[in-house]
Write a protein that holds these residues in place. Structure first.
Motif, mmCIF file in Angstrom:
data_model
loop_
_atom_site.group_PDB
_atom_site.id
_atom_site.type_symbol
_atom_site.label_atom_id
_atom_site.label_comp_id
_atom_site.label_asym_id
_atom_site.label_seq_id
_atom_site.Cartn_x
_atom_site.Cartn_y
_atom_site.Cartn_z
ATOM 1 N N THR A 35 -6.406 -3.892 -7.843
ATOM 2 C CA THR A 35 -5.368 -4.548 -7.047
ATOM 3 C C THR A 35 -5.204 -3.814 -5.723
ATOM 4 N N TYR A 36 -5.160 -2.481 -5.811
ATOM 5 C CA TYR A 36 -4.977 -1.672 -4.613
ATOM 6 C C TYR A 36 -6.142 -1.877 -3.641
ATOM 7 N N GLY B 213 -0.298 6.222 -8.609
ATOM 8 C CA GLY B 213 -0.301 4.872 -8.049
ATOM 9 C C GLY B 213 0.414 3.909 -8.968
ATOM 10 N N ILE C 239 0.848 -1.201 0.000
ATOM 11 C CA ILE C 239 0.000 0.000 0.000
ATOM 12 C C ILE C 239 0.885 1.252 0.000
ATOM 13 N N ASN D 205 2.590 1.685 -3.322
ATOM 14 C CA ASN D 205 1.680 2.215 -4.346
ATOM 15 C C ASN D 205 1.531 3.731 -4.234
ATOM 16 N N PHE E 281 -0.156 0.368 -8.819
ATOM 17 C CA PHE E 281 -0.973 -0.804 -9.127
ATOM 18 C C PHE E 281 -2.274 -0.381 -9.794
ATOM 19 N N ALA F 84 -6.578 4.791 -4.504
ATOM 20 C CA ALA F 84 -5.459 4.157 -5.189
ATOM 21 C C ALA F 84 -4.573 5.198 -5.859
#
Lengths: 548, 315
Positions: free
Chosen positions: A78-79, A72, A63, A66, A74, A462
């Motif tokens: 996904t996040y 971000g 996390i 990201n 990802f 994200a």
């Protein structure tokens, strides 16, 4: 005193005074998996939750990774799965079981002078349920994950999410039964199995805190179970309960969910209060200041904690009057928490303070918990919460309580009782370095999040606007220091299992019944049931242990 | 919204200015308590470290006095903070009567804004400076949350009901708008810009949007299209309550209670007509749940609202 176990074998005299719980039942896997010894079950729990701590920690690392850049790194899906996994694993598979199932299981019988908990078989069953729940959770994660957040808000979770929601619900549902069994065991043991002379006001605060925690576990967890079951029913059978399109009410879910999940915050932090109340008097060589106030503030928190849930919902569409009442109650529950901080601080007054690793963790706890508690006054404030709820301000606030507070207490307790649990001393300097790294790494990770949240960075994002990047980069930098701090104990504590110095029964010259038996303790804890004649924490400046 | 490092958000509404004082008050209280606790901890840790020669005699005896004192002091302090925040929160629930209503519909993953003149915008909100605005929020799918940090306000948009939020912008400029309740994949991208304009510029902007019909006019068309006028129209023979002069007035219900005819009441009456039946009328109205989208619903509500000022016909 009544005997603690109901097995025939338990009544046999121990095989030689030297055999500890680690060796007496043998070394086979079977002897561990079928054990009814509370100390061995505590070890099983410690291994399990350590695993989950690092699973949840890995998600946290990703996390923070990201969020180093605004777009971000990802994909959003996904996040979303990462923060959901982080939340579910950390809340239900680390924080809630953390201190009760490990130190609570290990120490409560020792502290009350009992041979075991009241229901040893239920204790083992509770661990198996926990493992089943954990496996279900891991299957949900590795099958493709869940994207609802740990809060499972409806109607997103029931109608719109495309993750493995029901599997995750099942994992949390099963883990609840494990919680209930542990809570039940603690309540009955503390009522029924106290040694002669161990009156309620001679109980160590650690027992009181776990008692208060157990009350919440037993009373609140069933509400979570039924709530999650209803989510599953709506998701699978399309029965309208929470989704307005089917005639349900989405706020009903939030009321039910927080009716468990706010008391659950106190499940997570109360045992930490207990640990700190043991460590501070020991290293200040002074009785705990205001014992009865500390004890009753725990009980007050457990009680009032059931009546503050809707402070999570100030902007969710509750009425003005509901907002006014729940904010008032939230300010009231802050009072007993403040009392504790003042009492720990006053315990230091005119003491003979030494700064071994457990004390460093305890002082770190008091500092971080104070910041977490004070920012709790911000988010309990109606108008302020309208601006700050669902931002990083809230994220920072609860991490100060849950990670800065609870995880520091967990590590403090782990170091304090490590010699009792393993019979070995940990390397002091390494432990101090880890404690200091964790303290500074923690602040660097989470303090910038207060600023981010007040600026307007929303949680569960994200990607984010570029003006927030500098604070996110600082936070991620802090997280890498924190990760090193949390990984260090794995190595030096592991090393000490084989190479650490022998501890002896009472390396800290501490009071308390758990220090009146060898380290590691024999299978049935005490050769002779101890008798208690004095209040707890009768510390004196000289290093001689006091009689109990 | 510029890229420089900032510690505090912009202050762009009257309420945000009051919030700055509250924030300052909370910070001052916290710093005071922090300095007290940390200060004492540090002093005690240094002074009473093991091996120091400080005097430890004459320890406190009547500790309960200290306990009562600090418990009481904390309680009083906390109640003060509570009252301060509660007061502002009450203000948030009292929109001025002359506020302009703007409808906002949230759906995965965009905000659709509809002005009373029928002008529409996506992920953007244009408002005039110095005039109160009341947002009526709804959602087509999951729970969203309409958050404007520069105004220090937010409100969840909950499917199945109307929520409201009001503000009076005081500073011309562009401010960020966010979705603040997790709503799925593109939650982080569900946001945009709130543009506060001079009233003249705002009027020009409205005119440029090329809207042909106001919301109420569009609603009137839908009112006929869905057959509402068949019963509620002036020529109807069905015994249905007339809607002229209804909005903003109390409605006696068959249950004996009284409901205020606001946006929420009208919306609920269309979707759940059996829940609050007007006294003296048979419960014959069918539910329109699932047949009318949020978008159409708010236009019909705007139409019925526009009837509120008309005289009630004698029937």
């Amino acid at each position: 005193m009544t005997t603690a176990t109901f097995t025939g074998k338990a009544e046999q005299p121990t095989r030689g005074a030297q055999a500890s719980y680690l060796t007496a039942e043998g070394f086979t896997l079977r002897s561990w998996l079928l054990t009814k010894d509370h100390k061995r079950i505590a070890i099983l729990y410690t291994i399990s939750i350590t695993l989950f701590f690092f699973v949840g920690g890995a998600a946290a690392t990703l996390i923070r990774f990201n969020l180093v850049t605004p777009p971000g790194l990802f994909q959003p899906d996904t996040y979303n799965r990462l923060f959901t996994m982080h939340g579910i694993v950390m809340v239900w598979f680390f924080l809630i079981p953390s201190i009760p199932t490990t130190m609570g299981n290990f120490l409560i019988p020792l502290m009350i002078g009992a041979k075991d908990l009241a229901f040893p078989r239920l204790n083992l069953l509770s661990w198996y349920l926990f493992v089943i729940a954990g496996v279900l959770g891991l299957v949900a994660i590795f099958a493709g994950g869940v994207d609802t957040g740990w809060t499972f808000y409806t109607p997103f979770s029931t109608m719109y999410s495309n993750g493995y929601v029901v599997l995750a619900l099942a994992a949390v549902f099963v883990s609840g039964f494990s919680s209930i069994l542990t809570g039940l065991n603690f309540i009955v043991s503390i009522h029924r199995l106290r040694a002669p002379g161990l009156t309620w006001y001679r109980l160590p605060v650690f027992c009181w805190s776990n008692y208060a925690t157990a009350l919440i576990l037993v009373l609140a967890t069933p509400i979570l179970a039924i709530t999650l079951a209803l989510v599953a029913v709506e998701r699978l059978l399309k029965v309208g309960i929470f989704d307005p399109a089917l005639g349900g009410d989405p706020l009903l879910f939030q009321h039910l969910f927080w009716f468990y999940s706010h008391p659950a915050v106190y499940i997570m932090i109360l045992p930490g209060f207990g640990v700190i109340s043991e460590i501070v008097p020991c290293f200040a060589r002074k009785p705990l200041f205001g014992y009865k106030f500390v004890v009753w503030s725990s009980i007050a928190i457990a009680g009032i904690g059931f009546f503050v849930w809707a402070h999570h919902m100030f902007v969710a569409g509750i009425s003005l009057y509901a907002g006014l009442v729940f904010s008032l109650l939230s300010y009231i529950i802050a009072v007993p928490s403040a009392i504790k901080v003042f009492n720990w601080t006053a315990t230091l007054h005119k003491g003979w303070i030494s700064f071994d690793a457990p004390m460093l963790y305890a002082l770190g706890f008091i500092g971080l918990f104070t910041i977490g508690g004070l920012t709790g006054l911000f988010v309990a404030n109606l108008a302020f919460d309208v601006h700050a709820t669902d931002t990083y301000f809230v994220v920072a606030h609860f991490h100060y309580i849950m990670v800065g507070g609870m995880v520091s207490a967990y590590f403090g307790g782990l170091h304090y009782w490590w010699p009792k649990i393993t019979g070995r001393l940990y390397p002091e300097w390494w432990a101090r370095i880890a404690a200091i790294l964790i303290f500074f790494g923690f602040n660097l990770t989470f303090f910038p999040q207060f600023i981010l949240g007040y600026l307007g960075m929303q949680r569960r994002y994200a990607s984010y606007p570029p003006e927030f990047q500098i604070w996110n980069v600082l936070s991620s930098a802090g997280a890498s220091i924190l990760a090193v701090g949390y990984a260090l104990p794995l190595f030096y504590l592991g090393w000490s299992l084989w190479r650490g110095k022998k501890a002896g029964p009472n390396p800290w010259a501490a009071t308390g019944l758990e220090w009146r038996t060898p380290s590691p303790p024999p299978p049935h804890n005490f050769d002779v049931t101890p008798t208690v004649t004095r209040p707890p924490y009768q510390y004196r400046p000289d290093p001689e242990p006091q009689d109990v | 919204m510029e890229g420089k490092v900032s510690f505090l958000p912009a202050t762009a509404s009257a309420y945000a200015g009051e919030m700055n004082w509250l924030f300052a008050g909370l910070i001052a209280t916290s710093v005071f308590i922090l300095l007290l606790v940390f200060g004492l901890m540090i002093v005690f840790c240094v002074r009473y470290r093991k091996g120091s020669g400080a005097d430890r005699g004459d320890r406190m005896k009547k500790t309960w006095r200290v306990e009562v004192a600090w418990t009481a002091a904390t309680f009083v302090l906390f109640m003060g903070l509570y009252a301060w925040g509660a007061n502002l929160y009450i203000e948030l629930h009292r929109p001025p009567l002359d506020a302009t209503d703007i409808h906002v519909v949230g759906k995965q993953w965009m905000w659709k804004v509809e002005h009373p003149g029928g002008q529409k915008e996506i992920d953007a909100l244009h408002v005039p400076v110095g005039r109160p605005v009341r947002l009526v929020l709804s959602s087509e799918d999951v729970i969203h949350d309409f958050a404007i940090p520069a105004f220090r306000i937010r409100q969840d948009a909950v499917p199945g009901r109307y929520e409201t939020l009001w503000f009076t912008p005081t500073e011309v400029g562009d401010y960020r708008l966010f979705c603040a309740e997790f709503c799925g994949t593109d939650h982080a991208r569900m946001g945009g810009t709130v543009t506060v304009m001079e009233p003249g510029d705002f009027q020009r902007w409205l005119d440029e949007q090329g809207s042909t019909e106001s919301l109420a006019q569009e609603g009137a068309a839908l009112f006929r299209q869905f057959g509402c006028s068949g019963c509620h129209g002036a020529a109807s023979t069905v015994h249905a309550p007339p809607l002229e002069g209804l909005f903003g007035r109390p409605v006696p219900l068959a249950s004996g209670e009284t409901a205020m005819a606001d946006d929420r009441y009208i919306r609920d009456s269309i979707l759940m007509p059996r829940a609050q039946v007007a006294a003296g009328y048979p419960p014959i109205m069918p539910s329109f749940a699932g047949q009318i989208g949020e978008d159409e619903l708010l236009k019909i509500v705007a139409y019925i609202k526009s009837l509120g000022t008309k005289e009630r016909p004698a029937r």
